[in-house]
Design a protein around this motif. Sequence first.
Motif, short mmCIF file in Angstrom:
data_model
loop_
_atom_site.label_atom_id
_atom_site.label_comp_id
_atom_site.label_asym_id
_atom_site.label_seq_id
_atom_site.Cartn_x
_atom_site.Cartn_y
_atom_site.Cartn_z
N LEU A 239 0.70 -1.56 0.02
CA LEU A 239 -0.01 -0.07 -0.06
C LEU A 239 0.76 1.33 -0.03
N PRO A 240 2.07 1.43 0.93
CA PRO A 240 2.40 2.83 0.89
C PRO A 240 3.33 2.97 -0.57
N LYS A 241 3.70 2.16 -1.17
CA LYS A 241 4.17 2.53 -2.84
C LYS A 241 2.96 2.80 -3.58
N LEU A 242 1.80 1.97 -3.34
CA LEU A 242 0.52 2.42 -4.17
C LEU A 242 0.15 3.84 -4.00
N ILE A 243 0.31 4.14 -2.66
CA ILE A 243 -0.29 5.48 -2.27
C ILE A 243 0.59 6.67 -2.69
N VAL A 244 1.86 6.25 -2.82
CA VAL A 244 2.83 7.29 -3.62
C VAL A 244 2.49 7.70 -4.77
N THR A 245 2.33 6.54 -5.63
CA THR A 245 1.68 6.71 -6.90
C THR A 245 0.73 7.44 -7.15
N VAL A 246 -0.39 7.27 -6.44
CA VAL A 246 -1.60 7.89 -6.74
C VAL A 246 -1.94 9.53 -5.97
N LEU A 247 -1.08 9.85 -5.02
CA LEU A 247 -1.17 11.05 -4.32
C LEU A 247 -1.10 12.19 -5.26
N PRO A 248 -0.03 12.19 -6.06
CA PRO A 248 -0.14 13.66 -7.05
C PRO A 248 -1.18 13.51 -7.91
N ILE A 249 -1.94 12.62 -8.46
CA ILE A 249 -3.06 12.24 -9.19
C ILE A 249 -4.15 13.00 -8.35
N ALA A 250 -4.45 12.39 -7.11
CA ALA A 250 -5.36 13.04 -6.26
C ALA A 250 -5.22 14.34 -5.84
N THR A 251 -3.93 14.83 -5.56
CA THR A 251 -3.61 16.55 -5.63
C THR A 251 -4.29 17.42 -6.84
N PHE A 252 -3.87 16.70 -7.91
CA PHE A 252 -4.37 17.57 -9.03
C PHE A 252 -5.82 17.58 -9.24
N ALA A 253 -6.45 16.41 -9.05
CA ALA A 253 -7.77 16.55 -9.09
C ALA A 253 -8.64 17.09 -8.08
N ALA A 254 -8.20 17.29 -6.83
CA ALA A 254 -8.94 18.03 -5.85
C ALA A 254 -8.55 19.48 -6.27
N SER A 255 -7.27 19.72 -6.63
CA SER A 255 -7.29 21.19 -7.00
C SER A 255 -8.03 21.86 -8.17
N VAL A 256 -8.15 20.95 -9.12
CA VAL A 256 -9.01 21.40 -10.15
C VAL A 256 -10.57 21.36 -9.63
N TYR A 257 -11.02 20.41 -9.20
CA TYR A 257 -12.44 20.15 -8.74
C TYR A 257 -12.99 21.33 -7.78
N VAL A 258 -12.24 21.80 -6.65
CA VAL A 258 -12.45 22.74 -5.82
C VAL A 258 -12.49 24.04 -6.49
N THR A 259 -11.32 24.47 -7.34
CA THR A 259 -11.24 25.72 -8.12
C THR A 259 -12.46 25.81 -9.10
N ASN A 260 -13.02 24.59 -9.58
CA ASN A 260 -13.92 24.83 -10.85
C ASN A 260 -15.23 25.03 -9.77
N ARG A 261 -15.40 24.30 -8.68
CA ARG A 261 -16.78 24.35 -8.22
C ARG A 261 -16.87 25.95 -7.55
#
Length: 209
Positions: A57-79
Amino acid sequence: MARIDRYMLSQLLVMFGFFALVLVALFWINRAVVLFDRLIGDGQSALVFLEFTALGLPKLIVTVLPIATFAASVYVTNRMSGESELTVLQAAGAGPWRLAWPVFVFGLCVAVMMTVLSHFLVPMAQGQLKQREAEISRNLTARLLTEGTFLHPSDDVTFYTRAIDNDGVLRDVFLSDRRKANEGVIYTAAEAYLARNGDSTTLIMLSGM
């Protein structure tokens, strides 16, 4: 930190947690199917499967964190833009740099999490994972072979080992290969190892003829 900064930061963190959870679940399911088939196929228990999943899981989480960060930033800004919240803030005198402050703090929080995961948790988990894989490989040797007994994996192959050490080393190995009709080969070795080679297992024999 002003109330509006705390509001934007909380929105970013909530959506970041949501997207990270969804992405980890999706990646985990894809990986778990392959891992479950390999481990259960080798006769391992469900506890071993859960242990390997947790260590990965730690290696998997490192992989998805940048994607989740970008998605959260775009979603909150657009909303906030769609609901005119950013327009109200700009009308109240908040400039671009003022609005970017909570996003900067959000990025700093994610950077700290990535640092801890990349430099501490992932190396520890990967080291433990390699150790457990080696232990399971040795256990696989013990299950497949019986010391002091002539085994016949096929009609034309005979295998014998005098002893199997706790670390998986085979002692005093004898192997007779009669698969070719006009040629029979006998191998002997003082010690041998069974090593995983992709989906197959390779026998490595040392100090023999």
